[in-house]
Design a protein around this motif. Sequence first.
Motif, mmCIF file in Angstrom:
data_model
loop_
_atom_site.group_PDB
_atom_site.id
_atom_site.type_symbol
_atom_site.label_atom_id
_atom_site.label_comp_id
_atom_site.label_asym_id
_atom_site.label_seq_id
_atom_site.Cartn_x
_atom_site.Cartn_y
_atom_site.Cartn_z
ATOM 1 N N ALA A 1 -5.295 39.994 27.016
ATOM 2 C CA ALA A 1 -4.197 40.568 27.418
ATOM 3 C C ALA A 1 -2.885 40.387 26.408
ATOM 4 C CB ALA A 1 -3.822 40.060 28.701
ATOM 5 N N SER A 2 -3.274 39.692 25.548
ATOM 6 C CA SER A 2 -2.225 39.385 24.408
ATOM 7 C C SER A 2 -2.730 39.248 23.082
ATOM 8 C CB SER A 2 -1.449 38.110 24.845
ATOM 9 O OG SER A 2 -0.394 37.485 23.791
ATOM 10 N N PRO A 3 -2.084 39.467 22.080
ATOM 11 C CA PRO A 3 -2.518 39.168 20.634
ATOM 12 C C PRO A 3 -3.128 37.685 20.286
ATOM 13 C CG PRO A 3 -0.315 40.155 20.394
ATOM 14 C CD PRO A 3 -0.687 40.258 21.952
ATOM 15 N N GLY B 1 -0.909 29.036 26.604
ATOM 16 C CA GLY B 1 -1.316 29.753 27.630
ATOM 17 C C GLY B 1 -0.209 30.175 28.727
ATOM 18 N N VAL B 2 0.535 29.230 28.873
ATOM 19 C CA VAL B 2 1.917 29.491 29.684
ATOM 20 C C VAL B 2 2.692 30.414 28.889
ATOM 21 C CG1 VAL B 2 3.814 28.411 30.251
ATOM 22 C CG2 VAL B 2 1.778 27.137 30.559
ATOM 23 N N TRP B 3 2.831 30.524 27.758
ATOM 24 C CA TRP B 3 3.647 31.439 27.012
ATOM 25 C C TRP B 3 2.965 32.945 27.104
ATOM 26 C CZ3 TRP B 3 3.413 33.193 21.324
ATOM 27 C CH2 TRP B 3 4.378 33.814 20.969
ATOM 28 N N VAL B 4 1.804 32.993 26.904
ATOM 29 C CA VAL B 4 1.446 34.503 26.702
ATOM 30 C C VAL B 4 0.630 35.034 28.112
ATOM 31 C CG1 VAL B 4 0.605 33.889 24.459
ATOM 32 C CG2 VAL B 4 -1.062 33.689 26.255
ATOM 33 N N THR B 5 0.924 34.151 29.137
ATOM 34 C CA THR B 5 0.355 34.694 30.462
ATOM 35 C C THR B 5 1.555 35.373 30.989
ATOM 36 O OG1 THR B 5 -1.010 32.912 30.798
ATOM 37 C CG2 THR B 5 -0.507 33.994 32.558
ATOM 38 N N PRO B 6 1.176 36.515 31.347
ATOM 39 C CA PRO B 6 2.386 37.310 31.954
ATOM 40 C C PRO B 6 2.890 36.938 33.274
ATOM 41 C CG PRO B 6 0.678 38.907 31.117
ATOM 42 C CD PRO B 6 0.062 37.403 30.912
ATOM 43 N N VAL B 7 1.703 36.757 34.084
ATOM 44 C CA VAL B 7 1.999 36.320 35.442
ATOM 45 C C VAL B 7 1.129 34.834 35.930
ATOM 46 C CG1 VAL B 7 1.949 36.507 37.896
ATOM 47 C CG2 VAL B 7 2.585 38.275 36.249
ATOM 48 N N VAL C 1 -13.380 39.693 34.468
ATOM 49 C CA VAL C 1 -12.357 40.923 34.299
ATOM 50 C C VAL C 1 -12.317 41.417 32.878
ATOM 51 C CG1 VAL C 1 -11.277 39.923 36.297
ATOM 52 C CG2 VAL C 1 -10.622 39.133 33.736
ATOM 53 N N SER C 2 -11.772 42.581 32.816
ATOM 54 C CA SER C 2 -11.646 43.371 31.769
ATOM 55 C C SER C 2 -10.663 42.770 30.703
ATOM 56 C CB SER C 2 -11.304 44.639 31.745
ATOM 57 O OG SER C 2 -10.260 45.130 32.150
ATOM 58 N N ALA C 3 -9.510 41.954 31.186
ATOM 59 C CA ALA C 3 -8.579 41.355 30.530
ATOM 60 C C ALA C 3 -8.302 39.940 30.856
ATOM 61 C CB ALA C 3 -7.193 42.153 30.482
#
Length: 293
Positions: free
Chosen positions: A128-130, A214-220, A285-287
């Motif tokens: 979900a993130s590069p 992981g905290v930085w790139v996780t949207p929620v 899941v897909s992402a």
Amino acid sequence: MILSTPSTPLAHGLSVWSLAPSLLALAAYALAALPGAGAWARRALPLAWGLHGVAGLAHLFGIGLVMQGARFGFAPALSATAWMVLAVHAVESRFVPLPGVRRLLAALGGGTLALALLFPGEGGLYPASPWAPLHWMLGLASYGLVAAAVLHAAWLDRAERAMRLRMKKPGLRAEVTAPVSAPVPALPLLTLEKLTYRFVWAGFVVLSLALALGVWVTPVWHWDHKAVFSLLGWAVLAGLLAGRQAFGWRGRMATRGLYAGAVLLLLAYVGSRFVLEVLLHRPLVSAMVGGGA
């Protein structure tokens, strides 16, 4: 890179590009684990390690399969962790003597690779993130470093027990306390202890980077099992290192703390994925970014 002309998928989501090197690696691991195989066994272990890596990359990127995307179930995670432990051994053995551990490492690599063939996991996993792939790689690297620390801690515990037993019974031979099935490197205890906690420090630093990313790139952020167990494992390792620096923790108390932190990290990804894939049969899941390592 995904091949433009994928071959027909095999059973359990495998392709010939991952199955063929896996089978060759298993054969090489079996040769390396044979007692008394001599020079052939010593050459077989690095060959198995190389084929293991090729198979892991082909599986991770779904090379030769119709469904693209990352593929990383619980068993491939264990297999990749074992591959990293062997990589650490290959580097470490150039600087310190580690005789008598070849068969153990061959069994570790072959066993986890066979498990990955039986439970390859689902495909179609997209970041979900590069930055998510870097998070995954850092998490995997921390697994490998902590696993190497656990292996050295087990050797350290066994060597300390053998030393205490020899002190109680001076006439007892060394081979009685260290059978072939559980070899101990011929290293001084202080050297083995220093190596153990160097790996703990390295694994802790890489794990901290993985968690922060992981905290930085996780949207929620979600307090799922993976995040909770990862943070608990990080806290236990942090407490172990702090206690060692402040109070000089060593011996069984310190190694038990390391084992506890490693088990928590194992439950974080491998345990949660095992429950989802094997017990609940829930697809990936897909992402995914993931809050934990």
